[in-house]
Design a protein around this motif. Structure first.
Motif, PDB file in Angstrom:
ATOM      1  N   GLU A 165       4.017  15.212  12.939  1.00  0.00           N
ATOM      2  CA  GLU A 165       2.899  14.894  12.057  1.00  0.00           C
ATOM      3  C   GLU A 165       1.929  13.938  12.741  1.00  0.00           C
ATOM      4  O   GLU A 165       2.350  13.075  13.511  1.00  0.00           O
ATOM      5  N   THR A 166       0.665  14.066  12.411  1.00  0.00           N
ATOM      6  CA  THR A 166      -0.293  13.030  12.783  1.00  0.00           C
ATOM      7  C   THR A 166      -0.222  11.943  11.710  1.00  0.00           C
ATOM      8  O   THR A 166       0.320  12.170  10.616  1.00  0.00           O
ATOM      9  N   GLU A 167      -0.762  10.785  12.002  1.00  0.00           N
ATOM     10  CA  GLU A 167      -0.751   9.709  11.012  1.00  0.00           C
ATOM     11  C   GLU A 167      -1.517  10.096   9.751  1.00  0.00           C
ATOM     12  O   GLU A 167      -1.002   9.890   8.645  1.00  0.00           O
ATOM     13  N   PRO A 168      -2.732  10.672   9.854  1.00  0.00           N
ATOM     14  CA  PRO A 168      -3.421  11.077   8.619  1.00  0.00           C
ATOM     15  C   PRO A 168      -2.657  12.121   7.807  1.00  0.00           C
ATOM     16  O   PRO A 168      -2.599  12.036   6.573  1.00  0.00           O
ATOM     17  N   VAL A 169      -2.047  13.096   8.458  1.00  0.00           N
ATOM     18  CA  VAL A 169      -1.281  14.115   7.740  1.00  0.00           C
ATOM     19  C   VAL A 169      -0.090  13.476   7.023  1.00  0.00           C
ATOM     20  O   VAL A 169       0.200  13.789   5.866  1.00  0.00           O
ATOM     21  N   ALA A 170       0.591  12.558   7.676  1.00  0.00           N
ATOM     22  CA  ALA A 170       1.715  11.858   7.041  1.00  0.00           C
ATOM     23  C   ALA A 170       1.245  11.066   5.829  1.00  0.00           C
ATOM     24  O   ALA A 170       1.905  11.049   4.789  1.00  0.00           O
ATOM     25  N   LEU A 171       0.097  10.424   5.943  1.00  0.00           N
ATOM     26  CA  LEU A 171      -0.425   9.619   4.843  1.00  0.00           C
ATOM     27  C   LEU A 171      -0.811  10.492   3.652  1.00  0.00           C
ATOM     28  O   LEU A 171      -0.519  10.149   2.496  1.00  0.00           O
ATOM     29  N   ILE A 172      -1.422  11.634   3.912  1.00  0.00           N
ATOM     30  CA  ILE A 172      -1.760  12.572   2.838  1.00  0.00           C
ATOM     31  C   ILE A 172      -0.488  13.051   2.143  1.00  0.00           C
ATOM     32  O   ILE A 172      -0.406  13.078   0.914  1.00  0.00           O
TER      33      ILE A 172
ATOM     34  N   PHE B 153       0.867  -1.166   0.000  1.00  0.00           N
ATOM     35  CA  PHE B 153       0.000   0.000   0.000  1.00  0.00           C
ATOM     36  C   PHE B 153       0.912   1.227   0.000  1.00  0.00           C
ATOM     37  O   PHE B 153       1.967   1.212   0.621  1.00  0.00           O
ATOM     38  N   PRO B 154       0.531   2.299  -0.692  1.00  0.00           N
ATOM     39  CA  PRO B 154       1.373   3.498  -0.665  1.00  0.00           C
ATOM     40  C   PRO B 154       1.406   4.090   0.738  1.00  0.00           C
ATOM     41  O   PRO B 154       0.466   3.935   1.515  1.00  0.00           O
ATOM     42  N   GLY B 155       2.489   4.768   1.052  1.00  0.00           N
ATOM     43  CA  GLY B 155       2.622   5.407   2.357  1.00  0.00           C
ATOM     44  C   GLY B 155       4.070   5.536   2.749  1.00  0.00           C
ATOM     45  O   GLY B 155       4.963   5.425   1.913  1.00  0.00           O
ATOM     46  N   GLY B 156       4.307   5.758   4.025  1.00  0.00           N
ATOM     47  CA  GLY B 156       5.678   5.910   4.498  1.00  0.00           C
ATOM     48  C   GLY B 156       5.718   6.314   5.956  1.00  0.00           C
ATOM     49  O   GLY B 156       4.726   6.218   6.681  1.00  0.00           O
ATOM     50  N   LYS B 157       6.871   6.796   6.369  1.00  0.00           N
ATOM     51  CA  LYS B 157       7.128   7.112   7.774  1.00  0.00           C
ATOM     52  C   LYS B 157       6.399   8.373   8.227  1.00  0.00           C
ATOM     53  O   LYS B 157       6.324   9.351   7.489  1.00  0.00           O
ATOM     54  N   VAL B 158       5.917   8.316   9.455  1.00  0.00           N
ATOM     55  CA  VAL B 158       5.347   9.491  10.097  1.00  0.00           C
ATOM     56  C   VAL B 158       6.513  10.293  10.663  1.00  0.00           C
ATOM     57  O   VAL B 158       7.311   9.771  11.439  1.00  0.00           O
ATOM     58  N   GLU B 159       6.614  11.543  10.245  1.00  0.00           N
ATOM     59  CA  GLU B 159       7.689  12.414  10.722  1.00  0.00           C
ATOM     60  C   GLU B 159       7.298  13.025  12.069  1.00  0.00           C
ATOM     61  O   GLU B 159       6.118  13.145  12.400  1.00  0.00           O
ATOM     62  N   ILE B 160       8.291  13.418  12.847  1.00  0.00           N
ATOM     63  CA  ILE B 160       8.046  14.056  14.140  1.00  0.00           C
ATOM     64  C   ILE B 160       7.193  15.303  13.918  1.00  0.00           C
ATOM     65  O   ILE B 160       7.468  16.102  13.028  1.00  0.00           O
TER      66      ILE B 160
END
Length: 148
Positions: free
Chosen positions: A57-64, A48-55
């Motif tokens: 960021e919330t999980e949804p913001v990182a995914l967007i 699935f597309p995606g990646g690391k959550v940066e310090i």
């Protein structure tokens, strides 16, 4: 600004758990699968597309952000799908969310070697990355309901 999460991890001697997010983008009863182009041991496997959550960021913001970078699309993030999947010998977890495309732009393989839209009966036509397999097992009913 001081990163208190990082500071407490250093003080305690325990590294911060890395969260990796993935998007199960559903459209017309199909889910978007992406073929890895690197590293060498993952080439040709699907995820699935995606990646690391940066310090910070919330999980949804990182995914967007990740879907914009990897696919050139904007998504809306929905419910979480499945449980945490352990990565990297317990140093990270994968969390997958249902998502929908926003706007007219079609996904492009900007960081992957190929993209495929898979219906419920096609989910096992590709070789998924190990961490994605438990999530794939939960997708069949979701895709069948979305196809109605």
């Amino acid at each position: 600004m001081i990163d208190l999460a990082g500071w407490s991890a250093v003080r305690s001697g325990r590294p911060r758990l890395q969260v990796v997010v993935g998007a199960a983008i559903v459209l017309d009863g199909r889910v978007l699968a992406c073929a890895r182009s690197h590293p060498p041991e993952a080439v040709g496997k699907w995820e699935f597309p995606g990646g690391k959550v940066e310090i910070g960021e919330t999980e949804p913001v990182a995914l967007i952000r990740e879907c914009q970078e990897e696919l050139g699309v904007t998504i809306s993030v929905g419910e979480r799908l499945g449980e945490d999947q352990v990565l990297g010998q317990g140093r990270a977890v994968l969390r997958v969310y249902l998502a929908q495309l926003l706007g007219p732009t079609a996904p492009a393989a900007l960081e992957h070697s190929a993209l495929r839209w898979l219906a419920a009966d096609e989910l096992h036509d590709v070789r998924w990355m190990p961490a994605d397999r438990p999530i794939v097992a939960k997708l069949g009913p979701v895709l069948r309901a979305a196809a109605r």
